[in-house]
Design a protein around this motif. Structure first.
Motif, PDB file in Angstrom:
ATOM      1  N   VAL A  54       0.865  -1.177   0.000  1.00 53.69           N
ATOM      2  CA  VAL A  54       0.000   0.000   0.000  1.00 53.69           C
ATOM      3  C   VAL A  54       0.903   1.228   0.000  1.00 53.69           C
ATOM      4  O   VAL A  54       1.788   1.355   0.838  1.00 53.69           O
ATOM      5  N   MET A  55       0.708   2.076  -0.985  1.00 51.78           N
ATOM      6  CA  MET A  55       1.526   3.274  -1.107  1.00 51.78           C
ATOM      7  C   MET A  55       0.643   4.507  -0.958  1.00 51.78           C
ATOM      8  O   MET A  55      -0.541   4.463  -1.285  1.00 51.78           O
ATOM      9  N   GLY A  56       1.237   5.590  -0.464  1.00 54.38           N
ATOM     10  CA  GLY A  56       0.516   6.851  -0.458  1.00 54.38           C
ATOM     11  C   GLY A  56       0.683   7.497  -1.819  1.00 54.38           C
ATOM     12  O   GLY A  56       1.772   7.936  -2.167  1.00 54.38           O
ATOM     13  N   LEU A  57      -0.365   7.514  -2.590  1.00 58.28           N
ATOM     14  CA  LEU A  57      -0.245   7.993  -3.979  1.00 58.28           C
ATOM     15  C   LEU A  57      -1.269   9.073  -4.283  1.00 58.28           C
ATOM     16  O   LEU A  57      -2.432   8.972  -3.888  1.00 58.28           O
ATOM     17  N   THR A  58      -0.834  10.059  -5.033  1.00 60.73           N
ATOM     18  CA  THR A  58      -1.802  10.988  -5.625  1.00 60.73           C
ATOM     19  C   THR A  58      -2.524  10.243  -6.740  1.00 60.73           C
ATOM     20  O   THR A  58      -2.043   9.207  -7.225  1.00 60.73           O
ATOM     21  N   GLY A  59      -3.634  10.779  -7.168  1.00 58.03           N
ATOM     22  CA  GLY A  59      -4.371  10.162  -8.269  1.00 58.03           C
ATOM     23  C   GLY A  59      -3.507  10.053  -9.515  1.00 58.03           C
ATOM     24  O   GLY A  59      -3.536   9.044 -10.232  1.00 58.03           O
ATOM     25  N   LEU A  69      -8.504  14.573  -6.769  1.00 57.00           N
ATOM     26  CA  LEU A  69      -7.837  13.269  -6.839  1.00 57.00           C
ATOM     27  C   LEU A  69      -6.401  13.403  -7.348  1.00 57.00           C
ATOM     28  O   LEU A  69      -5.483  12.819  -6.780  1.00 57.00           O
ATOM     29  N   SER A  70      -6.238  14.180  -8.404  1.00 59.92           N
ATOM     30  CA  SER A  70      -4.938  14.174  -9.100  1.00 59.92           C
ATOM     31  C   SER A  70      -3.779  14.555  -8.189  1.00 59.92           C
ATOM     32  O   SER A  70      -2.683  14.033  -8.329  1.00 59.92           O
ATOM     33  N   HIS A  71      -4.002  15.480  -7.264  1.00 56.16           N
ATOM     34  CA  HIS A  71      -2.915  15.986  -6.433  1.00 56.16           C
ATOM     35  C   HIS A  71      -3.090  15.676  -4.950  1.00 56.16           C
ATOM     36  O   HIS A  71      -2.393  16.234  -4.118  1.00 56.16           O
ATOM     37  N   THR A  72      -4.041  14.826  -4.626  1.00 59.13           N
ATOM     38  CA  THR A  72      -4.276  14.499  -3.220  1.00 59.13           C
ATOM     39  C   THR A  72      -3.817  13.075  -2.959  1.00 59.13           C
ATOM     40  O   THR A  72      -4.220  12.145  -3.658  1.00 59.13           O
ATOM     41  N   ARG A  73      -2.953  12.952  -1.961  1.00 64.11           N
ATOM     42  CA  ARG A  73      -2.376  11.644  -1.663  1.00 64.11           C
ATOM     43  C   ARG A  73      -3.342  10.808  -0.831  1.00 64.11           C
ATOM     44  O   ARG A  73      -3.990  11.322   0.072  1.00 64.11           O
ATOM     45  N   ALA A  74      -3.448   9.553  -1.182  1.00 64.52           N
ATOM     46  CA  ALA A  74      -4.316   8.641  -0.419  1.00 64.52           C
ATOM     47  C   ALA A  74      -3.683   7.255  -0.476  1.00 64.52           C
ATOM     48  O   ALA A  74      -2.891   6.975  -1.378  1.00 64.52           O
ATOM     49  N   PRO A  75      -4.016   6.385   0.487  1.00 64.25           N
ATOM     50  CA  PRO A  75      -3.450   5.035   0.433  1.00 64.25           C
ATOM     51  C   PRO A  75      -3.981   4.280  -0.774  1.00 64.25           C
ATOM     52  O   PRO A  75      -5.190   4.267  -1.005  1.00 64.25           O
ATOM     53  N   VAL A  76      -3.059   3.713  -1.548  1.00 67.78           N
ATOM     54  CA  VAL A  76      -3.459   2.952  -2.734  1.00 67.78           C
ATOM     55  C   VAL A  76      -2.735   1.613  -2.705  1.00 67.78           C
ATOM     56  O   VAL A  76      -1.514   1.564  -2.576  1.00 67.78           O
ATOM     57  N   ASP A  77      -3.515   0.578  -2.812  1.00 72.35           N
ATOM     58  CA  ASP A  77      -2.962  -0.776  -2.880  1.00 72.35           C
ATOM     59  C   ASP A  77      -2.465  -0.994  -4.308  1.00 72.35           C
ATOM     60  O   ASP A  77      -3.262  -1.057  -5.241  1.00 72.35           O
ATOM     61  N   VAL A  78      -1.141  -1.086  -4.465  1.00 74.48           N
ATOM     62  CA  VAL A  78      -0.556  -1.254  -5.801  1.00 74.48           C
ATOM     63  C   VAL A  78      -0.281  -2.735  -6.018  1.00 74.48           C
ATOM     64  O   VAL A  78       0.578  -3.306  -5.352  1.00 74.48           O
ATOM     65  N   PRO A  79      -1.005  -3.359  -6.944  1.00 69.13           N
ATOM     66  CA  PRO A  79      -0.854  -4.808  -7.102  1.00 69.13           C
ATOM     67  C   PRO A  79       0.523  -5.213  -7.626  1.00 69.13           C
ATOM     68  O   PRO A  79       1.241  -4.399  -8.210  1.00 69.13           O
TER      69      PRO A  79
END
Lengths: 314, 406
Positions: free
Chosen positions: B3-8, B171-181
Motif C-alpha cells: 500500500v503506497m501513499g499515492l496521488t491520483g 484526486l490528481s494531487h491528493t495523496r491517499a493510500p493505494v494498494d498497488v498490485p
C-alpha cells in the motif's frame, strides 16, 4: 551513387481504380517512393489529394500499407508508429506523404515538433503549391502571382521556403526534388533511407488541374521549374550542403531557361504574362532564392572535400 | 501487495507501468502534468520499458499514441481541459478507427478565464466521440480503472478506446493510500495486446481512406453496438478484478444506501463522496436518499439506472457541467432513461469552475427536492442552479458581479 531506374523493383504500386486526375504528379511520386525504398514501408497520409487518390475502401488503388490521419497530425502519428515499431524490434521505414498544406500550414507545428525531436522518419512534402483537393485555394507555398480560387488576381506573397526552415531545425537530412527528375528523387530517397533520424524531402509536384496546364506536360513543367532556377535541387546531409548534379548548371543565370517559358505553360499565370513588372518580381524571387543557396553552400561546405565524402559514403 | 501513499496522478502512472505500456506521449497541462513527469521518470529509470514521445501539443500527443497503437503497441496518453479540447479531432479519429487506446483525463474547467480547478465540462465534451468514459471517485479506483481500461478497450467485443476520468486536484494531487498490485497479478489479469488490425508492411492494410457512405454508416452502427457490448465486458472485468484483489465496485454504477431510499441522487466523480456524507446526514433527519454514482458515462448505464430508480419518489441529478442553452449532460440522459416512469426528476447544475460543493450544500438541494416532491406529488425541473453559497444567500451580489459583462 547512380540510379538505374530499369533495375529498380517496379511492381504494380499504383493500380487501376485509384482516383487520381490525369497527369497527377502524386501517383508518379508515390511510385518512385516504393521503387526507391521497396516494401518495408508504411505511409502516413494526412488529409489531401492522396487521401482521395487511394480510391474507395475496402479496396485501395495504392499498393502500400497506409495510415490515414487528420490534417494536422501526420508527423506526430508517424512518430508514434515509428516508436511502436522500434519497441517491437522492427526496422520499418515510416514515411509521411503530405501536401504543402499538411506540411507548411496546418501540419507545420507537428512537422516542426517531429523535426526538433529528430524522429526517425522520412517526411515527404508533395508540393503542388495550393490546396488542390478542396479546389485550388492558396497555401503559404503558393508562389507569387499565381491565380487560385482564393487569390483571383494572383497571390501577393511569395512561397514559404519550407526546406530552408527544416535545415534551420538542424535535422539530419533535407533535400528538394522534382517529379520531373525521377532518378534524382529516387537517389535522394535511397540516400535518406540510409540515415537515422529526421529526414525531409520537398518534392515539387506540378498539378495540371490547379496550375492549368495540359495533363501531358506534368514532367515537362516539373523540369522547367528546375531549369528556370525557380526550384533549385539540393541536398543537405548532416551539416553539408550541395547542389544536386542536374541542377548545378542553373547556378549560372545565363544557363537558366527564361522564366516566361515556365509561366506561359500555366493558366494560373495567364493574367500576368503581359505585365513585365510582375514577371520581374518572379525573377527577383529566383535571384533571392539563389542568394540563399549560395549562402547555404558557403555555410555548409567544409574545406578538404568533406562534403563529397559524406555523399559518397551514402 | 504494497500500500503506497499515492496521488491520483501517480496512481495512473503506476497502473500504466503495471499494464506494460510500450509507447507514451503527452503534452503537459495542469493538473495532468505529474502523470507525464512520473512516467518520464519511470521510463528513464528503466522501471517501464516504453518509449516516451514528448510532443509539442495535445493534438500531436493523441496522434502519436494513435499511430503507435495502429502499429500494434499498447499506448497511453493523458490530458486535461483545453488540452483535451485541442485534441478533440483526434479523439474522434481514434475511436472511429476502433484502435484500442487508453487516456487519462484529469478533469478541469474550461476558460475563459483561465482556471485550473475541477469541473466536468471537458470530459463531458467527449460523450459523442465513441470513447468509453469512466469516472473515478478515489485514487484506488483510479489505479484499478486504468488497468481495467486496457482490458476493456482491448476486448474483441469492444475494440474502442477508453478514457479514465479523475477529478483535477481533488484526486490528481491528493495523496491517499493505494494498494498497488504485484506485476504477476496484473499480468494474469491483462492478456497480451489484442486489436482488430495492425498497420505494417506485413499486413499491407489501409486505414481511413474514403468509404462508401453506407459502409461508413455501418461503421458508426457497429461502434454503437460495441458500446452496448462494452456494458457486459465492464461488469465482467469488475467482477474478475474483484476476485483477484478483493475490490469490486459494482461495474457501471455504484449504489450507496439505495435499497431503502425514497430518493436517488445521481452523480459522478470525486464529489460523489460529499454527496454520500450528505445522504448519511439526511438519514438522521428521516429523509431517505441513496447515491447512484455513475462510474461510466459512456456506455450510458441506462438499464442500471432504470432498475435502481424503480419505485423511488424522485431522482435528483447533479451535473458539474452544462450544455449551454440546454441542460446538464447527465440530467438529459437520466431524463431520457426514465421517460414515462412518472418518477419526479430534477437536474441541478453545481460545482462548475471548481466551486466547492460541501455536504451541507448537497443536503440543501436534496432536502428542497424531497419536500417539493412530497408537497406536489410530481416534479420535473430540468435545470435548477445551485449557485455558490454566497450568491444563494445574497442574490444582490449576483448583480454586482454581473456588471462586469453587462
Amino acid at each position: 551513387m547512380v540510379v538505374n531506374i530499369r533495375k529498380l523493383p517496379d511492381k504494380p504500386y499504383i493500380m487501376p481504380g485509384n482516383a487520381a486526375c490525369p497527369g497527377c504528379p502524386e501517383t508518379m511520386g508515390l511510385r518512385y517512393v516504393k521503387m526507391a525504398l521497396g516494401d518495408n514501408v508504411v505511409l502516413v497520409i494526412p488529409a489531401g489529394c492522396s487521401s482521395v487518390i487511394q480510391g474507395i475502401a475496402p479496396r485501395s488503388g495504392i499498393n502500400f500499407p497506409i495510415l490515414n490521419i487528420v490534417f494536422a497530425a501526420a508527423a506526430s502519428a508517424a512518430s508514434g508508429m515509428k516508436a511502436a515499431f522500434e519497441q517491437q524490434g522492427k526496422d520499418v521505414h515510416v514515411v509521411v506523404w503530405a501536401g504543402d498544406g499538411g506540411t507548411g500550414d496546418i501540419g507545420f507545428q507537428a512537422l516542426s515538433g517531429a523535426a526538433e525531436r529528430d524522429e526517425d522518419i522520412i517526411y515527404i512534402c508533395v508540393d503542388n503549391e495550393a490546396y488542390m483537393n478542396t479546389g485550388i485555394q492558396r497555401s503559404s507555398l503558393t508562389p507569387y502571382g499565381a491565380w487560385t480560387t482564393t487569390t483571383w488576381t494572383g497571390k501577393k506573397e511569395h512561397k514559404k521556403n519550407v526546406p530552408a526552415i527544416l535545415i534551420s531545425h538542424g535535422v539530419k537530412y533535407v533535400a528538394t526534388a522534382s517529379v520531373g527528375y525521377p532518378a534524382d528523387f529516387i537517389e535522394k530517397l535511397q540516400r535518406a533511407s540510409k540515415i537515422r533520424g529526421f529526414r525531409y524531402i520537398h518534392l515539387l509536384a506540378p498539378c495540371p488541374i490547379g496550375w492549368r496546364f495540359d495533363p501531358g506536360l506534368t514532367a515537362k513543367v516539373a523540369q522547367l521549374a528546375v531549369q528556370t532556377g525557380l526550384f533549385p535541387l539540393y541536398e543537405y546531409i548532416n551539416g553539408v550542403f550541395r547542389l544536386s548534379p542536374i541542377a548545378r548548371r542553373y547556378k549560372d543565370p545565363k544557363k537558366r531557361v527564361p522564366v516566361t517559358e515556365y509561366l506561359k505553360l500555366q493558366g494560373r499565370y495567364k493574367h500576368l504574362l503581359n505585365k513585365p513588372e510582375e514577371i520581374r518580381k518572379i525573377e527577383e524571387y529566383i535571384e533571392n532564392t539563389w542568394r540563399l543557396i549560395e549562402a547555404l553552400e558557403k555555410t555548409f561546405t567544409e574545406e578538404g572535400g568533406r562534403g563529397e565524402q559524406v555523399f559518397r559514403a551514402l | 501487495m504494497p500500500v503506497m501513499g499515492l496521488t491520483g496522478n501517480y496512481a495512473v502512472a503506476h497502473a500504466v507501468r503495471l499494464s506494460r505500456v510500450e509507447v507514451v506521449s503527452a503534452y503537459p497541462i495542469t493538473p495532468q502534468t505529474t502523470i507525464v513527469e512520473k512516467l518520464s521518470e519511470m521510463i528513464e529509470k528503466g522501471e517501464l520499458n516504453a518509449r516516451i514521445i514528448r510532443v509539442e501539443s495535445e493534438h500531436s500527443a493523441l496522434a502519436a499514441v494513435y499511430g503507435a497503437a495502429s502499429a500494434g503497441s499498447r499506448a497511453f496518453t493523458a490530458t486535461s481541459s483545453h488540452g483535451l479540447l485541442y485534441m478533440h479531432e483526434v479523439v474522434w479519429w481514434a475511436a472511429g478507427s476502433r484502435v484500442p487506446l487508453v487516456m487519462a483525463v484529469v478533469t478541469r474547467a474550461i476558460g475563459p478565464p483561465w482556471n485550473i480547478h475541477v469541473d466536468h465540462q471537458d470530459i463531458m465534451d467527449q460523450r459523442d466521440t465513441g470513447w468509453i468514459i469512466s469516472m473515478a471517485q478515489e485514487n484506488q479506483e483510479v489505479l484499478d480503472l486504468t488497468i481495467q481500461a486496457f482490458r476493456i478497450s482491448e476486448d474483441p467485443r469492444v475494440y474502442l478506446p477508453m478514457i479514465v476520468g479523475l477529478d483535477g486536484f481533488i484526486l490528481s494531487h491528493t495523496r491517499a493510500p493505494v494498494d498497488v498490485p504485484e506485476q504477476e497479478l496484473v499480468d494474469e489479469f491483462l492478456p497480451p495486446r489484442r486489436q482488430p488490425y495492425v498497420i505494417s508492411p506485413e499486413t499491407n492494410l489501409v486505414m481511413g481512406n474514403i468509404a462508401p457512405d453506407d459502409v461508413h454508416f455501418l461503421m458508426r452502427y457497429s461502434m454503437a453496438e460495441a458500446m452496448e457490448a462494452a456494458k457486459r465486458v465492464i461488469e465482467e472485468v469488475d467482477r474478475e478484478w474483484g476476485k483477484l484483489t478483493g475490490r469490486s465496485y459494482g461495474g457501471l454504477v455504484e449504489c450507496y444506501r439505495c435499497e431503502d431510499a425514497d430518493y436517488l441522487a445521481v452523480i459522478t466523480g470525486s464529489w460523489s463522496g460529499d454527496a454520500k456524507v450528505a445522504v448519511d446526514k439526511l438519514r438522521e433527519e428521516g429523509i431517505r436518499y441513496g447515491v447512484l454514482r455513475l462510474r461510466f458515462i459512456r456506455p450510458w448505464p441506462a438499464e442500471k439506472i432504470a432498475v435502481h430508480a424503480e419505485g423511488k419518489k424522485g431522482v435528483l441529478v447533479f451535473d458539474r457541467a452544462i450544455s449551454m442553452g440546454g441542460y446538464g449532460p447527465l440530467f438529459s440522459d437520466v431524463s431520457a432513461t426514465l421517460y414515462g416512469s412518472r418518477i419526479s426528476l430534477e437536474g441541478v447544475i453545481a460545482g462548475l469552475t471548481g466551486v466547492d460543493v460541501k455536504p451541507r450544500d448537497f443536503a440543501e438541494a436534496m432536502r428542497r427536492f424531497a419536500s417539493e416532491v412530497d408537497e406536489k406529488g410530481f416534479v420535473y425541473k430540468p435545470r435548477e442552479w445551485l449557485l455558490p453559497r454566497k450568491y444563494r444567500e445574497n442574490p444582490e451580489k449576483i448583480r454586482e458581479v454581473a456588471r462586469i459583462w453587462s
